[in-house]
Scaffold this motif. Sequence first.
Motif, PDB file in Angstrom:
ATOM      1  N   GLN A 157     -11.620 -17.273  15.088  1.00  0.00           N
ATOM      2  CA  GLN A 157     -11.245 -16.107  14.286  1.00  0.00           C
ATOM      3  C   GLN A 157     -12.424 -15.251  13.842  1.00  0.00           C
ATOM      4  N   ARG A 158     -13.636 -15.721  14.058  1.00  0.00           N
ATOM      5  CA  ARG A 158     -14.855 -14.959  13.743  1.00  0.00           C
ATOM      6  C   ARG A 158     -14.906 -14.531  12.280  1.00  0.00           C
ATOM      7  N   LEU A 159     -14.696 -15.505  11.402  1.00  0.00           N
ATOM      8  CA  LEU A 159     -14.727 -15.244   9.964  1.00  0.00           C
ATOM      9  C   LEU A 159     -16.148 -15.387   9.452  1.00  0.00           C
ATOM     10  N   ARG A 186     -10.360 -15.815   4.823  1.00  0.00           N
ATOM     11  CA  ARG A 186      -8.962 -16.202   4.614  1.00  0.00           C
ATOM     12  C   ARG A 186      -8.840 -16.527   3.133  1.00  0.00           C
ATOM     13  N   GLY A 187      -8.072 -15.724   2.399  1.00  0.00           N
ATOM     14  CA  GLY A 187      -8.039 -15.875   0.947  1.00  0.00           C
ATOM     15  C   GLY A 187      -9.251 -15.186   0.364  1.00  0.00           C
ATOM     16  N   THR A 188      -9.344 -15.122  -0.951  1.00  0.00           N
ATOM     17  CA  THR A 188     -10.470 -14.422  -1.575  1.00  0.00           C
ATOM     18  C   THR A 188     -11.554 -15.405  -2.011  1.00  0.00           C
ATOM     19  N   LYS A 189     -12.412 -15.761  -1.058  1.00  0.00           N
ATOM     20  CA  LYS A 189     -13.587 -16.576  -1.353  1.00  0.00           C
ATOM     21  C   LYS A 189     -14.592 -15.698  -2.101  1.00  0.00           C
ATOM     22  N   PHE A 190     -14.710 -14.453  -1.636  1.00  0.00           N
ATOM     23  CA  PHE A 190     -15.541 -13.439  -2.290  1.00  0.00           C
ATOM     24  C   PHE A 190     -14.606 -12.358  -2.819  1.00  0.00           C
ATOM     25  N   TYR A 191     -14.932 -11.814  -3.982  1.00  0.00           N
ATOM     26  CA  TYR A 191     -14.110 -10.779  -4.600  1.00  0.00           C
ATOM     27  C   TYR A 191     -14.800  -9.421  -4.472  1.00  0.00           C
ATOM     28  N   PRO A 192     -14.033  -8.320  -4.400  1.00  0.00           N
ATOM     29  CA  PRO A 192     -14.654  -6.997  -4.288  1.00  0.00           C
ATOM     30  C   PRO A 192     -15.226  -6.550  -5.628  1.00  0.00           C
ATOM     31  N   VAL A 241     -18.116  -3.350  -7.267  1.00  0.00           N
ATOM     32  CA  VAL A 241     -18.235  -1.891  -7.313  1.00  0.00           C
ATOM     33  C   VAL A 241     -18.403  -1.330  -5.904  1.00  0.00           C
ATOM     34  N   ASN A 242     -17.627  -0.295  -5.591  1.00  0.00           N
ATOM     35  CA  ASN A 242     -17.679   0.411  -4.304  1.00  0.00           C
ATOM     36  C   ASN A 242     -17.348  -0.474  -3.100  1.00  0.00           C
ATOM     37  N   VAL A 243     -16.586  -1.546  -3.328  1.00  0.00           N
ATOM     38  CA  VAL A 243     -16.152  -2.415  -2.241  1.00  0.00           C
ATOM     39  C   VAL A 243     -14.629  -2.468  -2.255  1.00  0.00           C
ATOM     40  N   GLY A 244     -14.028  -2.301  -1.082  1.00  0.00           N
ATOM     41  CA  GLY A 244     -12.574  -2.372  -0.970  1.00  0.00           C
ATOM     42  C   GLY A 244     -12.155  -3.689  -0.337  1.00  0.00           C
ATOM     43  N   ILE A 245     -10.867  -4.009  -0.500  1.00  0.00           N
ATOM     44  CA  ILE A 245     -10.339  -5.247   0.099  1.00  0.00           C
ATOM     45  C   ILE A 245      -9.132  -4.895   0.957  1.00  0.00           C
ATOM     46  N   GLY A 246      -9.119  -5.442   2.169  1.00  0.00           N
ATOM     47  CA  GLY A 246      -8.036  -5.165   3.109  1.00  0.00           C
ATOM     48  C   GLY A 246      -6.875  -6.129   2.939  1.00  0.00           C
ATOM     49  N   ARG A 247      -5.851  -5.882   3.693  1.00  0.00           N
ATOM     50  CA  ARG A 247      -4.639  -6.681   3.677  1.00  0.00           C
ATOM     51  C   ARG A 247      -4.903  -8.148   4.016  1.00  0.00           C
ATOM     52  N   ASP A 248      -5.887  -8.385   4.886  1.00  0.00           N
ATOM     53  CA  ASP A 248      -6.230  -9.750   5.299  1.00  0.00           C
ATOM     54  C   ASP A 248      -7.432 -10.287   4.515  1.00  0.00           C
ATOM     55  N   HIS A 249      -7.695  -9.698   3.341  1.00  0.00           N
ATOM     56  CA  HIS A 249      -8.776 -10.102   2.423  1.00  0.00           C
ATOM     57  C   HIS A 249     -10.170  -9.745   2.937  1.00  0.00           C
ATOM     58  N   THR A 250     -10.250  -8.883   3.940  1.00  0.00           N
ATOM     59  CA  THR A 250     -11.545  -8.425   4.436  1.00  0.00           C
ATOM     60  C   THR A 250     -12.172  -7.487   3.409  1.00  0.00           C
ATOM     61  N   LEU A 251     -13.458  -7.681   3.115  1.00  0.00           N
ATOM     62  CA  LEU A 251     -14.176  -6.799   2.192  1.00  0.00           C
ATOM     63  C   LEU A 251     -14.955  -5.771   2.999  1.00  0.00           C
ATOM     64  N   PHE A 252     -14.934  -4.500   2.530  1.00  0.00           N
ATOM     65  CA  PHE A 252     -15.628  -3.434   3.244  1.00  0.00           C
ATOM     66  C   PHE A 252     -16.289  -2.481   2.259  1.00  0.00           C
ATOM     67  N   ALA A 253     -17.343  -1.816   2.705  1.00  0.00           N
ATOM     68  CA  ALA A 253     -18.084  -0.866   1.875  1.00  0.00           C
ATOM     69  C   ALA A 253     -17.347   0.468   1.824  1.00  0.00           C
TER      70      ALA A 253
END
Length: 85
Positions: free
Chosen positions: A19-21, A41-47, A49-61
């Motif tokens: 899955q390349r996590l 998978r799940g929120t190991k890291f939380y978003p 300031v200025n970080v968004g979270i996707g439907r699959d818990h992916t964090l992005f700038a």
Amino acid sequence: MAHKKGQGSTQNGRDSNAQRLGVKRYGGQVVPAGSILVRQRGTKFYPGVNVGIGRDHTLFAKIDSIVQFHDKGERGRFVTVTPAE
């Protein structure tokens, strides 16, 4: 009666694709807006300031920035991005 199966195909031999996590960008790295920081998978890291979270818990700038990781103990680990000067 034979107790062995014939020479047909086996029932094993299948595996799922990796899955390349994991963390994709590390602390101190400069990233453009929209960059994926962590796939999880799940929120190991939380978003943070200025970080968004996707439907699959992916964090992005959300902005062009420098990545920072913060461990807040009981509250969890946060990923924030600060504008690059």
